[in-house]
Design a protein around this motif. Structure first.
Motif, short mmCIF file in Angstrom:
data_model
loop_
_atom_site.label_atom_id
_atom_site.label_comp_id
_atom_site.label_asym_id
_atom_site.label_seq_id
_atom_site.Cartn_x
_atom_site.Cartn_y
_atom_site.Cartn_z
N ILE A 1 36.29 42.64 48.96
CA ILE A 1 37.00 41.61 49.71
C ILE A 1 36.51 40.22 49.32
O ILE A 1 37.31 39.30 49.07
N PHE A 2 35.20 40.05 49.22
CA PHE A 2 34.62 38.75 48.85
C PHE A 2 35.05 38.35 47.44
O PHE A 2 35.35 37.18 47.18
N SER A 3 35.10 39.31 46.53
CA SER A 3 35.52 39.00 45.16
C SER A 3 36.96 38.50 45.12
O SER A 3 37.30 37.59 44.36
N MET A 4 37.81 39.06 45.97
CA MET A 4 39.21 38.63 45.99
C MET A 4 39.38 37.28 46.69
O MET A 4 40.30 36.52 46.36
N ILE A 5 38.52 36.95 47.63
CA ILE A 5 38.54 35.62 48.25
C ILE A 5 38.26 34.56 47.19
O ILE A 5 38.90 33.49 47.16
N ILE A 6 37.32 34.84 46.30
CA ILE A 6 37.02 33.92 45.20
C ILE A 6 38.16 33.90 44.18
O ILE A 6 38.57 32.85 43.69
N LYS A 7 38.70 35.06 43.89
CA LYS A 7 39.74 35.19 42.86
C LYS A 7 41.02 34.48 43.23
O LYS A 7 41.84 34.15 42.36
N ALA A 8 41.22 34.18 44.51
CA ALA A 8 42.48 33.62 44.99
C ALA A 8 42.78 32.24 44.43
O ALA A 8 43.93 31.79 44.46
N PHE A 9 41.78 31.53 43.90
CA PHE A 9 42.04 30.21 43.31
C PHE A 9 42.94 30.30 42.08
O PHE A 9 43.54 29.30 41.68
#
Length: 417
Positions: free
Chosen positions: A316-324
């Motif tokens: 989940i944390f990796s996808m929060i970062i990836k959202a940019f």
């Protein structure tokens, strides 16, 4: 003397709430109309959702369609403590979307509405995982998921025929004020839309353009990690963390829910971030840089071994970062070219998709025995790919319109001004 009746009428008018009403093609609140470019952004969001859902359904269904070899027994599982039962019973989209983004959205609005449009891929991943997993479990078989999404695609196609138009000037429901606004804003930045004009694609200049290849590198890194997760996260949930088909679709979708929500938030706030830094820094640090950060966190998730909660939390944390990504790299193509953005993005997406093929092949080849050390090696490779492609983007990317995109008249105007 005062006019009581006139005063009363004014008071009633002031207190009267604006009336919101909709026809099928147009909405208004009082005298204010819903801009058609926002409706288009929402339609393109669903366009990408539909495109990705039809991919994801296979990733979910494949674990039920294919029976594992008989020698792969429970004692070889990476996390045998969960002891889940084994039960067995291209295209044209991205170039078209890029052209529409370039035509309909003025440059200052592209991070918002373009980001919204591209973020539809995440909604597709979410719906594909959750709904497909539910249907397969509910009806005890995988074919129903394909029938459902085929019917959904047919209904969406009718919506496209009714609402999607290539240019603002040819849209039958757009207001004159909005059409004039789009035209004026595009003219300010030399991004004028010419309807019906034929362009000869400067292939040599495009293919020798450094910033374009830097964008391809960034897209390659994004697709490598993103498509690997889209394809193999349900498999990882099933084979390593031992979720059954009723749950692996849900848990595999949770990181993409975070990615979808945060991509919408980042797209909305992108203009504010760019004002504080620069567009190039925004694309490099938060766009391409997010590839490295998310790859590192995913690698950490694999080292979380059989800790389900920590593993899913790191995803989940990796996808929060990836959202940019959605407000940066895809929109960057439209900054490089206003005339050939669709063609350039089509080629970029094709080459980027190769990374998905390569990444999936590597993961599939390395994880035959369903062991954690195999997955760790696969995601170390993913991390390395993201580092290399991000460095290339940092060194050679640009946000300026490239020389090959200007015609002779525009070049003459620039020289005389």
């Amino acid at each position: 003397m005062s006019n009581p009746s006139g005063s009363q009428a004014r008071e009633e008018t002031a207190n009267k709430k604006p009336v919101f009403c909709c026809s099928f093609f147009q909405c208004r609140c009082g005298s204010h109309y819903f801009p058609q470019r926002i409706i288009l952004a929402l339609l393109l969001h669903l366009f990408m959702q539909n495109n990705f859902t039809t991919r994801v359904v296979l990733n979910v269904a494949i674990v039920e369609m294919v029976q594992p070899p008989p020698e792969e027994t429970a004692h070889l599982q990476a996390c045998p403590q969960f002891n889940a039962p084994n039960k067995t019973h291209e295209g044209f989209c991205m170039p078209a979307l890029s052209s529409l983004v370039s035509t309909w959205f003025p440059p200052k609005e592209r991070p918002i509405w373009g980001g919204l449009a591209y973020a539809g891929t995440n909604l597709g991943t979410i719906m594909g995982n959750i709904i497909s997993g539910f249907l397969i479990h509910k009806f005890d078989g995988w074919p129903v998921a394909f029938y459902f999404w085929s019917a959904y695609s047919g209904l969406f196609f009718l919506l496209v025929l009714l609402l999607l138009f290539s240019f603002p000037d040819t849209h039958p429901y757009i207001s004159k004020a909005e059409a004039d606004y789009i035209r004026m804003e595009n003219c300010k930045t030399g991004n004028r839309t010419v309807v019906g004009r034929s362009f000869k694609t400067p292939w040599k200049a495009i293919l020798l353009n450094g910033p374009y290849w830097a964008n391809i590198a960034g897209q390659f890194g994004h697709n490598y990690i993103y498509l690997s997760l889209v394809t193999y996260l349900p498999t990882y949930m099933r084979e390593i963390l031992q979720f059954d088909v009723a749950n692996d679709g849900y848990f595999a979708a949770i990181p993409f829910v975070a990615l979808w929500i945060m991509s919408l938030i980042y797209s909305t706030t992108a203009p504010l971030i760019i004002k504080c830094t620069s567009e190039r820094a925004f694309n490099s640090v938060l766009g391409a840089g997010s590839n490295v950060a998310s790859a590192a966190i995913v690698l950490g998730a694999v080292y979380a071994a059989c800790n389900r909660q920590l593993c899913i939390g790191l995803y989940i944390f990796s996808m929060i970062i990836k959202a940019f990504y959605y407000a940066t790299l895809p929109v960057n193509i439209n900054g490089l070219s206003r005339n050939y953005g669709g063609i350039m993005f089509g080629l970029c997406n094709a080459l980027g998709s190769v990374s998905g093929i390569i990444g999936n092949f590597i993961i599939g080849a390395l994880t035959k025995h369903k062991q954690l050390h195999e997955w760790r090696l696969a995601f170390w490779i993913t991390f390395g790919v993201c580092v290399v492609t991000t460095v290339i983007f940092f060194l050679f990317s640009s946000t300026e319109r490239q020389k090959f995109d200007y015609n002779e008249e525009e070049l003459a105007e620039m020289q005389n001004s």
